[in-house]
Design a protein around this motif. Sequence first.
Motif, PDB file in Angstrom:
ATOM      1  N   ALA A 267     -62.455 -34.242 124.545  1.00  0.00           N
ATOM      2  CA  ALA A 267     -63.119 -35.537 124.629  1.00  0.00           C
ATOM      3  C   ALA A 267     -63.209 -36.199 123.261  1.00  0.00           C
ATOM      4  N   SER A 268     -63.360 -35.398 122.229  1.00  0.00           N
ATOM      5  CA  SER A 268     -63.410 -35.950 120.870  1.00  0.00           C
ATOM      6  C   SER A 268     -62.078 -36.614 120.510  1.00  0.00           C
ATOM      7  N   ASP A 269     -60.951 -36.013 120.921  1.00  0.00           N
ATOM      8  CA  ASP A 269     -59.642 -36.614 120.672  1.00  0.00           C
ATOM      9  C   ASP A 269     -59.483 -37.922 121.442  1.00  0.00           C
ATOM     10  N   VAL A 270     -59.998 -37.953 122.667  1.00  0.00           N
ATOM     11  CA  VAL A 270     -59.914 -39.171 123.473  1.00  0.00           C
ATOM     12  C   VAL A 270     -60.673 -40.309 122.802  1.00  0.00           C
ATOM     13  N   LEU A 271     -61.901 -40.030 122.356  1.00  0.00           N
ATOM     14  CA  LEU A 271     -62.693 -41.063 121.698  1.00  0.00           C
ATOM     15  C   LEU A 271     -62.013 -41.560 120.433  1.00  0.00           C
ATOM     16  N   ASP A 272     -61.356 -40.641 119.722  1.00  0.00           N
ATOM     17  CA  ASP A 272     -60.724 -41.013 118.453  1.00  0.00           C
ATOM     18  C   ASP A 272     -59.516 -41.919 118.663  1.00  0.00           C
ATOM     19  N   ASN A 273     -59.035 -42.049 119.898  1.00  0.00           N
ATOM     20  CA  ASN A 273     -57.894 -42.907 120.188  1.00  0.00           C
ATOM     21  C   ASN A 273     -58.291 -44.188 120.895  1.00  0.00           C
ATOM     22  N   VAL A 274     -59.582 -44.437 121.001  1.00  0.00           N
ATOM     23  CA  VAL A 274     -60.072 -45.653 121.646  1.00  0.00           C
ATOM     24  C   VAL A 274     -60.180 -46.767 120.616  1.00  0.00           C
ATOM     25  N   PRO A 275     -59.675 -47.970 120.911  1.00  0.00           N
ATOM     26  CA  PRO A 275     -59.828 -49.086 119.968  1.00  0.00           C
ATOM     27  C   PRO A 275     -61.289 -49.298 119.596  1.00  0.00           C
TER      28      PRO A 275
ATOM     29  N   VAL B  63     -63.108 -47.381 117.850  1.00  0.00           N
ATOM     30  CA  VAL B  63     -63.843 -46.126 117.704  1.00  0.00           C
ATOM     31  C   VAL B  63     -63.152 -45.236 116.683  1.00  0.00           C
ATOM     32  N   ASP B  64     -63.975 -44.479 115.931  1.00  0.00           N
ATOM     33  CA  ASP B  64     -63.445 -43.505 114.984  1.00  0.00           C
ATOM     34  C   ASP B  64     -64.281 -42.245 115.064  1.00  0.00           C
ATOM     35  N   VAL B  65     -63.614 -41.080 114.957  1.00  0.00           N
ATOM     36  CA  VAL B  65     -64.298 -39.786 114.897  1.00  0.00           C
ATOM     37  C   VAL B  65     -63.906 -39.127 113.587  1.00  0.00           C
ATOM     38  N   ASP B  66     -64.903 -38.865 112.725  1.00  0.00           N
ATOM     39  CA  ASP B  66     -64.573 -38.320 111.412  1.00  0.00           C
ATOM     40  C   ASP B  66     -64.396 -36.807 111.484  1.00  0.00           C
TER      41      ASP B  66
ATOM     42  N   VAL C 289     -69.101 -39.764 115.658  1.00  0.00           N
ATOM     43  CA  VAL C 289     -68.450 -40.888 116.326  1.00  0.00           C
ATOM     44  C   VAL C 289     -69.034 -42.194 115.791  1.00  0.00           C
ATOM     45  N   SER C 290     -68.169 -43.140 115.478  1.00  0.00           N
ATOM     46  CA  SER C 290     -68.626 -44.457 115.035  1.00  0.00           C
ATOM     47  C   SER C 290     -67.911 -45.540 115.833  1.00  0.00           C
ATOM     48  N   LEU C 291     -68.590 -46.657 116.014  1.00  0.00           N
ATOM     49  CA  LEU C 291     -68.062 -47.818 116.734  1.00  0.00           C
ATOM     50  C   LEU C 291     -68.115 -49.011 115.799  1.00  0.00           C
TER      51      LEU C 291
ATOM     52  N   SER D  32     -64.425 -52.924 104.587  1.00  0.00           N
ATOM     53  CA  SER D  32     -63.481 -51.895 105.006  1.00  0.00           C
ATOM     54  C   SER D  32     -62.792 -52.360 106.281  1.00  0.00           C
ATOM     55  N   TRP D  33     -61.812 -51.601 106.709  1.00  0.00           N
ATOM     56  CA  TRP D  33     -61.071 -51.970 107.904  1.00  0.00           C
ATOM     57  C   TRP D  33     -60.345 -50.746 108.453  1.00  0.00           C
ATOM     58  N   PHE D  34     -59.988 -50.818 109.721  1.00  0.00           N
ATOM     59  CA  PHE D  34     -59.124 -49.805 110.306  1.00  0.00           C
ATOM     60  C   PHE D  34     -58.270 -50.446 111.392  1.00  0.00           C
ATOM     61  N   THR D  35     -57.120 -49.847 111.635  1.00  0.00           N
ATOM     62  CA  THR D  35     -56.164 -50.446 112.567  1.00  0.00           C
ATOM     63  C   THR D  35     -55.403 -49.365 113.319  1.00  0.00           C
ATOM     64  N   ARG D  36     -54.935 -49.709 114.508  1.00  0.00           N
ATOM     65  CA  ARG D  36     -54.119 -48.825 115.330  1.00  0.00           C
ATOM     66  C   ARG D  36     -52.902 -49.589 115.832  1.00  0.00           C
ATOM     67  N   PHE D  37     -51.792 -48.859 115.975  1.00  0.00           N
ATOM     68  CA  PHE D  37     -50.598 -49.431 116.607  1.00  0.00           C
ATOM     69  C   PHE D  37     -50.038 -48.394 117.564  1.00  0.00           C
ATOM     70  N   ASP D  38     -49.685 -48.854 118.764  1.00  0.00           N
ATOM     71  CA  ASP D  38     -49.227 -47.941 119.811  1.00  0.00           C
ATOM     72  C   ASP D  38     -47.953 -48.497 120.437  1.00  0.00           C
ATOM     73  N   ALA D  39     -46.936 -47.656 120.562  1.00  0.00           N
ATOM     74  CA  ALA D  39     -45.679 -48.055 121.181  1.00  0.00           C
ATOM     75  C   ALA D  39     -45.306 -47.053 122.273  1.00  0.00           C
ATOM     76  N   LYS D  40     -45.095 -47.557 123.488  1.00  0.00           N
ATOM     77  CA  LYS D  40     -44.644 -46.719 124.605  1.00  0.00           C
ATOM     78  C   LYS D  40     -43.259 -47.204 125.015  1.00  0.00           C
TER      79      LYS D  40
END
Length: 821
Positions: free
Chosen positions: A149-157, A159-162, A167-169, A694-702
Amino acid sequence: MKKITILICCLFSATFLFAQRPSNAANISITGKIVDAKTNQPLEYATVVLKNTKTAKISGGITDEKGNFNIQTPKGTYEISVEFISFKTKKFPVEEITANKNFGVIKLSEDTNNLDEIVVIAEKSTVDIRLDKKIYNVGKDMTVKGGTASDVLDNVPSVDVDAEGTVSLRGSENVRILIDGKPSALVGLSGTDALRQLPSDAIERIEVITSPSARYDAEGTAGILNIILRKGKATGFNGSVNVTVGDPKNYQGAVNLNLRSEKINLFSNFGYSDRGGPGTYNSDITYLTGGIIDSTRIENRDNNRNRKGFNANIGLEYFLNKKSSITGTIFVRDSDGLDTSVNNISSFDPSGNNLYNSTRIQDESEVDQTLQFSLNYVNNIDDKGQKLTLDFQHSASKEDEEAIITDINPETNTTNELSIDNLIQADYVLPIGKESQFEAGYRGSFQDLTSDYLVIAPNLDPSNNPSNNLEFTQNVNAFYTQFGSKIDKFSYLFGLRAEITDLDIKLLNTAESFTKKYTDFFPTVNFGYELSDKQSFTLGYSKRLRRPRSRYLNPFENRASETIISKGNVDLDPTYTNSFDLGYLNRWGKLTLNSSIYYQHSTNNITRVNSQEVRIINGKETNVLVRQPINLASEDRAGFEFTANYNASKKVRFSGSFNFFQFETKGEYSYDVTDPTTNAVSTITQNFDTENTSWFTRFDAKITLPWDIQSQTRLFYIGPRNDAQSFTKGILSTNLAFSKDILKDKGTLVLNVSDLFNSRKYEINSFAPSRENPTNITNQSFQWRIRQVSLTFTYRFNQNKNQKDRRSGRNGDDDGGGEDF
């Protein structure tokens, strides 16, 4: 604020341009509502297909959570059909449509004989964007297969898990985590650590709610993360089996079974895992006296964590009649952990001469056990949406730890915790007319926790013995009411929540007690405006709070290091936050954009700070770095974020998210330092005024590769940030996954590589007591888990690969409440 002001102006300008695009005046609207013919409950994600008989062009849309659809299309002659998984397709006669047309209520009947022959028209995207929330669908994400579940949360836009599991939003740790809309023993005594024991396969989706209505707990100043567990609802007996093997050690097995008939729905998921997690923690501390180096201490720690765990979730829904049901659920979790930490310590004088060397070994065993029972009653009083929901939940969580530390000064630490939690909840929904709705409810949550922490060390300084026995009782009674309505394209939802908190803390070792009682009111306001079926604005305001958890209050110390210690603070008060959120949603063509600007003002803000103590270690006075939470004066946080989905073709899909925020903290903290030799007391005052971005970003390609191999690549970057006492470097992480269906689409193989380049390492430079006048400077690097490679096999029986769970409505909304406007 200059940067954030410029960015806000840019976003508003773009929003205005999008809003002013001309619409096609020749278009007409085709509307209606699709429901289950047996229960009259709305069917979400039902597909409406429009075929133009002259041009042969096919278009259409899907229904929302209320079963409604609104399709904009040119005038013409159409063949219209309505489809939904496990239901008979309904076709309408060919008709020329030249004006807006409302089909009213369309009823679909179940088709239990042809389930395997049904073809799903549109596959659910990984992220569904709603006006009031973002929904992250776990089933379509290959990069978390074999994870937790921690991995799932860490991949949610957003959201970050250190590395420590926090968990942070939107960059804030003040987030409330719910399970199926309610507080749950799944989170456990260790907070988010327990999420690492829940397999990802048990999770159906994550709901990110940044502007919660009054129906939800006021807890969580940044918002709410609602974890929805899988509950199969397809007719008949069906299920799936998952097996995972990985390196470093990752052996998992999960079984999901479901049996549904006209009167019952039996759902269950079982999971077993045996995981190992090697990691490292390195630090070097430079001690200063009058700005001159006194000595240096280097610690290199290798961690090897091993955990075996079993969890089971079994539920039975019994349909009393067509309008009401009662559901009982039992959740059991039992896990054993064995962690070994080898800390190699060296000390040097200013000339680099070695003063001493030692090895501190900590062997920690841990047993976690949780039993939770839930009872839910739903009565859909009438076909207009009037509904009564009653919930009761009881849970008991037990955690026993023993740590044997071998060093120059050996010691043994034991922790025994027991938490008993009870929840009572009632929700009532009353529709008023066609476009208005009234809600009211009550929630009572009651927690009794005991924690016995004992440190046994022959050479421990008696004045710094951290042993304690804590009793923690917290009762919260909450009442809420809200009213919402829709007028043409404008909708609103007003709510008010009152929460009465009764908190009692006792430290039995010192005979100290702390009692706090407070009553707070939390207003919520949400507005929505639909420019068209593709463009909309939302504006939300909510007042929320953050109560310190028992772990933040308990003054026990982490003893893996003698010189870097973390502990709680029994005198913490709640944090209060006023939040504003302005959102814009636009769907055009193959691209969907959801953006928002947010601002939060917090008072009495809870922040972890570094302070300094002087202790006798190995016969020498040593500066010790102590990290604990305190209340600061205030924090202002402003930022913007956007999430974009682009379906280039059936074989290529892209998605991404970006979050930029600025925060400003104000406050001072004073504490006393006692010299162990002279007993002289000196007061140190730290100023925490700081401003940073600060900032964070995600990019996903399927991408679909040859031989129907599905690939998914995810890039994630967290930008650097600093505060009054520390600087944290940026982190780049890459996940890669490949999936292939086998056994006539009944089986799926997924190869997953997490942290492909082994780059997810946290590097922090900290200063105590302050950056301006430090007496010690600490450089730390922390890697919780190294690169992980895993292979997962899934086998489905009596189940379509892309089968969607349909909501029967008898069980209420999955988020634990009524519908939002």
